[in-house]
Design an enzyme around this catalytic site. Structure first.
Site, PDB file in Angstrom:
ATOM      1  N   TYR A 175      15.676  -2.213  29.242  1.00 41.96           N
ATOM      2  CA  TYR A 175      15.731  -2.539  27.809  1.00 41.96           C
ATOM      3  C   TYR A 175      14.851  -1.549  27.022  1.00 41.96           C
ATOM      4  O   TYR A 175      15.271  -0.967  26.024  1.00 41.96           O
ATOM      5  CB  TYR A 175      15.266  -3.978  27.538  1.00 41.96           C
ATOM      6  CG  TYR A 175      15.201  -4.272  26.051  1.00 41.96           C
ATOM      7  CD1 TYR A 175      13.985  -4.297  25.374  1.00 41.96           C
ATOM      8  CD2 TYR A 175      16.376  -4.437  25.319  1.00 41.96           C
ATOM      9  CE1 TYR A 175      13.941  -4.508  23.999  1.00 41.96           C
ATOM     10  CE2 TYR A 175      16.340  -4.651  23.944  1.00 41.96           C
ATOM     11  CZ  TYR A 175      15.113  -4.674  23.288  1.00 41.96           C
ATOM     12  OH  TYR A 175      15.075  -4.877  21.928  1.00 41.96           O
ATOM     13  N   ARG A 206       2.178  -6.975  22.219  1.00 43.34           N
ATOM     14  CA  ARG A 206       1.430  -7.389  21.027  1.00 43.34           C
ATOM     15  C   ARG A 206       2.207  -8.422  20.217  1.00 43.34           C
ATOM     16  O   ARG A 206       1.636  -9.334  19.635  1.00 43.34           O
ATOM     17  CB  ARG A 206       1.146  -6.157  20.157  1.00 43.34           C
ATOM     18  CG  ARG A 206       0.436  -6.443  18.844  1.00 43.34           C
ATOM     19  CD  ARG A 206       0.581  -5.295  17.862  1.00 43.34           C
ATOM     20  NE  ARG A 206       1.993  -5.079  17.504  1.00 43.34           N
ATOM     21  CZ  ARG A 206       2.442  -3.999  16.883  1.00 43.34           C
ATOM     22  NH1 ARG A 206       1.614  -3.017  16.573  1.00 43.34           N
ATOM     23  NH2 ARG A 206       3.724  -3.876  16.597  1.00 43.34           N
ATOM     24  N   ARG A 211      13.397 -14.017  19.979  1.00 45.60           N
ATOM     25  CA  ARG A 211      13.785 -12.941  20.899  1.00 45.60           C
ATOM     26  C   ARG A 211      12.708 -12.881  21.984  1.00 45.60           C
ATOM     27  O   ARG A 211      11.527 -12.788  21.682  1.00 45.60           O
ATOM     28  CB  ARG A 211      13.842 -11.584  20.176  1.00 45.60           C
ATOM     29  CG  ARG A 211      14.783 -11.482  19.003  1.00 45.60           C
ATOM     30  CD  ARG A 211      16.254 -11.416  19.370  1.00 45.60           C
ATOM     31  NE  ARG A 211      16.662 -10.420  20.336  1.00 45.60           N
ATOM     32  CZ  ARG A 211      17.108  -9.201  20.028  1.00 45.60           C
ATOM     33  NH1 ARG A 211      17.103  -8.813  18.771  1.00 45.60           N
ATOM     34  NH2 ARG A 211      17.538  -8.369  20.956  1.00 45.60           N
ATOM     35  N   PHE A 259       2.230  14.661  16.075  1.00 45.79           N
ATOM     36  CA  PHE A 259       3.342  13.710  15.925  1.00 45.79           C
ATOM     37  C   PHE A 259       3.470  12.822  17.161  1.00 45.79           C
ATOM     38  O   PHE A 259       3.748  11.626  17.058  1.00 45.79           O
ATOM     39  CB  PHE A 259       4.639  14.501  15.687  1.00 45.79           C
ATOM     40  CG  PHE A 259       5.890  13.673  15.697  1.00 45.79           C
ATOM     41  CD1 PHE A 259       6.689  13.629  16.840  1.00 45.79           C
ATOM     42  CD2 PHE A 259       6.276  12.932  14.589  1.00 45.79           C
ATOM     43  CE1 PHE A 259       7.842  12.864  16.872  1.00 45.79           C
ATOM     44  CE2 PHE A 259       7.435  12.165  14.615  1.00 45.79           C
ATOM     45  CZ  PHE A 259       8.218  12.133  15.751  1.00 45.79           C
TER      46      PHE A 259
HETATM   47  C1  IN0 Z   1       9.145   7.004  17.354  1.00 44.12           C
HETATM   48  C2  IN0 Z   1       7.810   7.040  18.054  1.00 44.12           C
HETATM   49  C3  IN0 Z   1       7.523   8.329  18.768  1.00 44.12           C
HETATM   50  C4  IN0 Z   1       6.739   9.308  18.165  1.00 44.12           C
HETATM   51  C5  IN0 Z   1       6.408  10.482  18.870  1.00 44.12           C
HETATM   52  C6  IN0 Z   1       6.848  10.680  20.170  1.00 44.12           C
HETATM   53  C7  IN0 Z   1       7.653   9.704  20.812  1.00 44.12           C
HETATM   54  C8  IN0 Z   1       8.110   9.871  22.135  1.00 44.12           C
HETATM   55  C9  IN0 Z   1       8.887   8.904  22.735  1.00 44.12           C
HETATM   56  C10 IN0 Z   1       9.252   7.752  22.033  1.00 44.12           C
HETATM   57  C11 IN0 Z   1       8.807   7.544  20.737  1.00 44.12           C
HETATM   58  C12 IN0 Z   1       8.005   8.510  20.108  1.00 44.12           C
HETATM   59  O1  IN0 Z   1       6.714   6.745  17.193  1.00 44.12           O
HETATM   60  C13 IN0 Z   1       6.965   5.740  16.234  1.00 44.12           C
HETATM   61  C14 IN0 Z   1       5.652   5.402  15.558  1.00 44.12           C
HETATM   62  C15 IN0 Z   1       5.928   4.481  14.394  1.00 44.12           C
HETATM   63  O2  IN0 Z   1       7.032   4.343  13.924  1.00 44.12           O
HETATM   64  N1  IN0 Z   1       4.860   3.843  13.965  1.00 44.12           N
HETATM   65  C16 IN0 Z   1       5.015   2.867  12.929  1.00 44.12           C
HETATM   66  C17 IN0 Z   1       5.123   1.559  13.660  1.00 44.12           C
HETATM   67  C18 IN0 Z   1       5.556   0.499  12.774  1.00 44.12           C
HETATM   68  O3  IN0 Z   1       5.028  -0.562  12.955  1.00 44.12           O
HETATM   69  O4  IN0 Z   1       6.438   0.808  11.957  1.00 44.12           O
HETATM   70  C19 IN0 Z   1       3.817   2.894  12.031  1.00 44.12           C
HETATM   71  O5  IN0 Z   1       3.957   2.478  10.891  1.00 44.12           O
HETATM   72  O6  IN0 Z   1       2.748   3.358  12.533  1.00 44.12           O
HETATM   73  C20 IN0 Z   1       7.599   4.502  16.850  1.00 44.12           C
HETATM   74  O7  IN0 Z   1       6.929   3.480  17.066  1.00 44.12           O
HETATM   75  N2  IN0 Z   1       8.916   4.572  17.168  1.00 44.12           N
HETATM   76  C21 IN0 Z   1       9.689   5.747  16.985  1.00 44.12           C
HETATM   77  C22 IN0 Z   1      10.955   5.657  16.424  1.00 44.12           C
HETATM   78  C23 IN0 Z   1      11.679   6.826  16.165  1.00 44.12           C
HETATM   79  C24 IN0 Z   1      11.099   8.073  16.468  1.00 44.12           C
HETATM   80 CL1  IN0 Z   1      11.951   9.504  16.105  1.00 44.12          CL
HETATM   81  C25 IN0 Z   1       9.830   8.165  17.055  1.00 44.12           C
HETATM   82  C26 IN0 Z   1       9.633   3.321  17.540  1.00 44.12           C
HETATM   83  C27 IN0 Z   1       9.817   3.133  19.073  1.00 44.12           C
HETATM   84  C28 IN0 Z   1      10.562   1.820  19.294  1.00 44.12           C
HETATM   85  C29 IN0 Z   1       8.473   3.079  19.793  1.00 44.12           C
HETATM   86  C30 IN0 Z   1      10.632   4.265  19.641  1.00 44.12           C
END
Ligand code: IN0
Length: 353
Positions: A171, A218, A230, A290
């Site tokens: 998942y 969390r 969920r 990043f």
């Molecule tokens: C992310 C990831 C992310 C960033 C950098 C490298 C990565 C490598 C593998 C997988 C994910 C990676 O980072 C974001 C961070 C984020 O969105 N933080 C938010 C959290 C929130 O609560 O909204 C903030 O406000 O700080 C992330 O969590 N995800 C994400 C989504 C798309 C991309 Cl392109 C990169 C979501 C998830 C589910 C962890 C993949």
């Protein structure tokens, strides 16, 4: 003393970080020389995740737009998956065919989403598609590949529960491991990072699983008490401690709940060595930031959750001051992984050898 003042009084380095951040850090603005649709994408990004959108804006120009659009594509698919109002038979086809819409200029979707800015993202998705269409084919194929696999994987899990540890990893692979794949392949395609990132499967998967397992660990309360609950905690873990996953929040099971929580955290921590390896291979500074910032946030979140029964009582989040402190200190590997340069002999004032 109100919580914030007490928070800063007991964590002065965070107050310093906030003051430094406010006084010295110039927040990156949305670039001026961009099209109205690209501007829309950055404005939408700022609405969906204020802090992380700032990090995306600091990315190298060769990657910034593609990753901004990729983030919105992931958010759009997640919005469809998360919406429990539509019937499954309507939702599943939207997930499985979403990737094709990236090649249908003008496509948009109404009736999905729980919060205004996510509803609008889908209602004006044609504007995201317009920007996607301007990307070189080697970027487009990455984003479309991930959208296809993510949509199908999420659709599969609408019909199945997270029981075994393999279900749990699968998942998290669909939701976050695939994001690691998309980002790594974009990094390689941009030529800002080594082409080996296009095949670093184990490492990019761990980067995603670590973040998603932290979110799931969390967010117990939020997920279990949602209007449509969920359950992402795997039964293979919670089933060792209670008969029903809902029991974890009942006071009479406090001891079992904390043991379950600590096992969830230990399960997530298994990915840390791969994440450190991944970060160690990055060369482009803006790409390192990043990638490193969400990882340091996740480590801080797990540290806050460990042995913390509050996780089952309310939302547990790191303080804003700690987040800023982490952002300011996530710009190089030795800051992010002090233990890597940790030499016990130096730590205790002995000669290094
Ligand atoms: C992310 C990831 C992310 C960033 C950098 C490298 C990565 C490598 C593998 C997988 C994910 C990676 O980072 C974001 C961070 C984020 O969105 N933080 C938010 C959290 C929130 O609560 O909204 C903030 O406000 O700080 C992330 O969590 N995800 C994400 C989504 C798309 C991309 Cl392109 C990169 C979501 C998830 C589910 C962890 C993949």
């Amino acid at each position: 003393m109100d919580r914030t003042a007490w928070g800063y009084a007991t964590h002065p380095q965070e107050l310093v970080a906030l003051v430094r951040f406010k006084s010295s850090v110039v927040l990156p603005e949305i670039p001026r020389d961009i099209t109205p649709n690209t501007r829309y994408c950055y404005e939408k990004l700022q609405q969906t995740s204020r802090s992380f959108s700032t990090v995306i804006l600091t990315l190298h120009p060769k990657l910034r737009d593609a990753i901004a659009v990729f983030y919105l594509v992931c958010r759009a698919i997640d919005t469809i998956e998360d919406d429990m109002k539509p019937k499954k038979e309507d939702k599943i086809p939207h997930l499985r065919t979403f990737h094709e819409k990236l090649y249908q200029p003008g496509w948009k979707l109404t009736g999905y989403g729980d919060v205004p800015h996510e509803i609008e993202l889908l209602e004006k998705f044609d504007r995201v598609i317009d920007v996607f269409q301007t990307f070189p084919p080697e970027y487009q194929v990455v984003i479309a590949d991930i959208a296809r696999e993510m949509g199908n994987g999420m659709a599969d899990f609408l019909e199945k529960t997270v029981d075994t540890l393999e279900d749990y990893d699968l998942y998290c692979y669909y939701v976050a491991g695939l994001v690691g794949e998309g980002l790594s392949r974009l990094f390689a395609a941009s030529e800002l990072e080594d082409k080996s990132f296009s095949t670093a499967k184990q490492l990019w998967n761990s980067m995603g699983l670590f973040l998603q397992k932290t979110n799931i660990t969390r967010d117990y309360k939020e997920d279990v008490e949602a209007v449509h609950p969920r359950i992402f905690y795997p039964k293979a873990i919670w089933g060792k401690y209670v008969k029903r996953v809902q029991d974890l929040k009942e006071p009479q099971y406090k001891r079992q709940a904390i043991q379950c929580l600590n096992e969830m955290i230990t399960n997530a921590m298994q990915h840390v060595p791969d994440c450190v390896d991944y970060l160690g291979k990055l060369h482009e500074p803006s790409v390192f930031n990043f990638c490193a910032i969400p990882q340091t946030m996740a480590i801080a979140t797990l540290a806050l959750c460990y042995n913390n029964y509050q996780v089952f009582q309310k939302e547990v989040k790191i303080r804003k001051g700690e987040a800023v402190h982490l952002i300011l200190n996530s710009t190089n590997l030795s800051d992010v992984t002090p233990f890597r340069t940790f030499n016990p002999r130096l730590r205790f004032g002995l000669t290094p050898f």
